[in-house]
Design an enzyme around this catalytic site. Structure first.
Site, PDB file in Angstrom:
ATOM      1  CB  SER A  50      -9.659   1.697   2.899  1.00 20.45           C
ATOM      2  OG  SER A  50      -9.035   0.539   2.811  1.00 20.45           O
ATOM      3  CB  CYS A  60      -0.987   0.181   1.198  1.00 19.90           C
ATOM      4  SG  CYS A  60      -2.238  -1.273   1.335  1.00 19.90           S
ATOM      5  NE  ARG A  87     -20.821   4.918   2.679  1.00 24.23           N
ATOM      6  CZ  ARG A  87     -19.764   4.304   2.470  1.00 24.23           C
ATOM      7  NH1 ARG A  87     -19.300   3.869   1.530  1.00 24.23           N
ATOM      8  NH2 ARG A  87     -19.072   4.058   3.840  1.00 24.23           N
ATOM      9  CG  HIS A 103      -6.236   2.005   0.321  1.00 20.71           C
ATOM     10  ND1 HIS A 103      -5.134   2.513  -0.072  1.00 20.71           N
ATOM     11  CD2 HIS A 103      -6.084   0.930   1.110  1.00 20.71           C
ATOM     12  CE1 HIS A 103      -4.057   1.827   0.320  1.00 20.71           C
ATOM     13  NE2 HIS A 103      -4.433   0.920   1.099  1.00 20.71           N
ATOM     14  CB  CYS A 155      -0.438  -0.061   7.799  1.00 20.54           C
ATOM     15  SG  CYS A 155      -2.357   0.190   7.080  1.00 20.54           S
ATOM     16  CD  GLN A 162      -3.215  -5.061   4.353  1.00 19.53           C
ATOM     17  OE1 GLN A 162      -3.876  -4.151   4.127  1.00 19.53           O
ATOM     18  NE2 GLN A 162      -2.035  -5.156   3.401  1.00 19.53           N
ATOM     19  N   GLY A 186       1.677  -3.947   3.434  1.00 14.95           N
ATOM     20  CA  GLY A 186       1.576  -5.360   3.854  1.00 14.95           C
ATOM     21  C   GLY A 186       2.776  -5.808   4.369  1.00 14.95           C
TER      22      GLY A 186
END
Length: 388
Positions: A240, A89, A213, A341, A371, A149, A373
């Site tokens: 996300s 990420c 939203r 994301h 954060c 995750q 992986g």
């Protein structure tokens, strides 16, 4: 001594899964971002020494060095190379780190860093292809269960005593902040509109982040089912969104910026990495933040804004609990829970938003972390360069 300054930063709107950007291949979405970047900066792409591009699922349409494919698809000179980075990420935040290091060391004079992910067209996990990617040494050390995750986010909620209500409230606030930011035009300078083709003919203009939203409530969020454990706290509402998007930044030295007639926005002050437990996976931003502050010589109170990626609400909430940072300075315009994301593009998206927020509010120092992986994290401290 050479430095690394950012002179322009742009991003696409972030599209929802199967939304407005899903009709555009990742290489073409990247090419649009690259061309918008140089148009806004007013530079000839021929001066660019490299394009360092983050992308996580490097398979199918995102394979074969998408950075180079995007450069050529953008119509740039064939003399401009490109390389693709995978730090999960944090891939495009790492791209900025590599680009800044190259500029400071003298390997580059002008470089583009950024990234992309089309999660609609190349689904998350596509590159695994059903194979165990960790090797026997990893299996011997950590067991037969592959790190997840979502379960890591649940572990964080349990370890830090975060309730379902706290996670939902954080998620709701992300949407509320993002909606206000759009209404107030906060993102206008960093975004560019995209004319996306529509199946059957025609064009759909994507001008805003599609995942925001409005009019949500804690009651509605409470009705969502846990996503990873039957009795869990993590839901689609406090996680996300799966998204499509791209972002890019143009880096050079202060001296070269003067030669090219460019106005620096921010300096890359400090760039660090950290690693932590790969099973819980998502806690390394805490260590990366501490490391960045040590390396920079700055105190937490000197940082005026923080961008901590909202992979799951439990991640920034645990980060807040450990750092003691001011919650009002955290993700002031919402985060990935609302904005989305797009994995390989997220680091550059966060940094683009961070730079524009710092400039608009005259904030001297900003810190970004996320954060990744494998239990990793990047952290970057930017320093605003005031206009003379």
């Amino acid at each position: 001594m050479r430095d690394a300054v950012i002179v322009e930063a742009v991003r696409t709107p972030v599209g929802k899964r199967n939304g407005g950007l899903s009709t555009i291949a990742a290489a073409d979405l990247s090419a649009l971002t690259l061309n918008t970047l140089i148009e806004r900066a007013g530079v000839d792409p021929a001066v660019i020494d490299d394009v360092v591009w983050g992308c996580v699922s490097q398979i199918g349409e995102q394979s074969f060095d998408i950075a180079r494919n995007a450069v050529l698809g953008a119509g740039w000179p064939e003399t401009v190379p490109g390389t693709t980075v995978d730090r999960q990420c944090g891939s495009s935040q790492q791209a900025v780190h590599f680009a800044a290091a190259g500029v400071i060391s003298g390997q580059y004079d002008v470089v583009v860093a950024g990234g992309v992910e089309s999660m609609s067209r190349v689904p998350m996990g596509s590159s695994v292809d059903g194979k165990w990617p960790y090797g026997e040494g990893f299996r011997a050390r950590y067991g037969d269960t592959a790190p997840n995750q979502g379960l890591g986010a649940e572990m964080i909620a349990e370890r830090w005593g975060l309730s379902r209500g706290q996670l939902d409230e954080f998620g709701l606030q992300s949407h509320e902040k993002a909606a206000i930011a759009h209404d107030d035009g906060v993102f206008d300078d960093e975004l560019f509109p995209i004319a996306a083709p529509v199946q059957g003919g025609g064009t759909n203009w994507v001008v805003r982040d599609e995942g925001v939203r409005r009019g949500g409530s804690l009651e509605a969020m409470a009705r969502l089912r846990p996503a990873f454990k039957d009795d869990g706290r993590v839901t689609a509402g406090n996680s996300s969104q799966i998204s499509d998007g791209s972002a890019a930044l143009l880096l050079t030295t202060s001296e070269k910026a003067v030669q090219l007639g460019l106005t620096p926005l921010a300096r890359v002050h400090t760039a660090v990495l950290a690693g932590d437990d790969p099973v819980i996976m998502l806690t390394a931003p805490i260590a990366a933040t501490a490391k960045a502050l040590r390396r920079s010589g700055l105190s937490l109170d000197e940082i005026g804004v923080f961008e901590v990626n909202e992979a799951f609400a439990s991640v920034p909430l645990a980060w807040l609990a450990e750092t003691g940072a001011d919650v009002k300075a955290l993700n002031p315009n919402g985060g990935a829970i609302a904005l989305g994301h797009p994995l390989g593009g997220s680091g550059a998206r966060l940094m683009t938003t961070l730079i524009h927020h710092m400039r608009n509010n005259r904030i001297r120092y900003g810190l970004q972390t996320m954060c990744e992986g494998g239990g990793q994290a990047n952290a970057t401290i930017l320093e605003l360069i005031e206009r003379s």
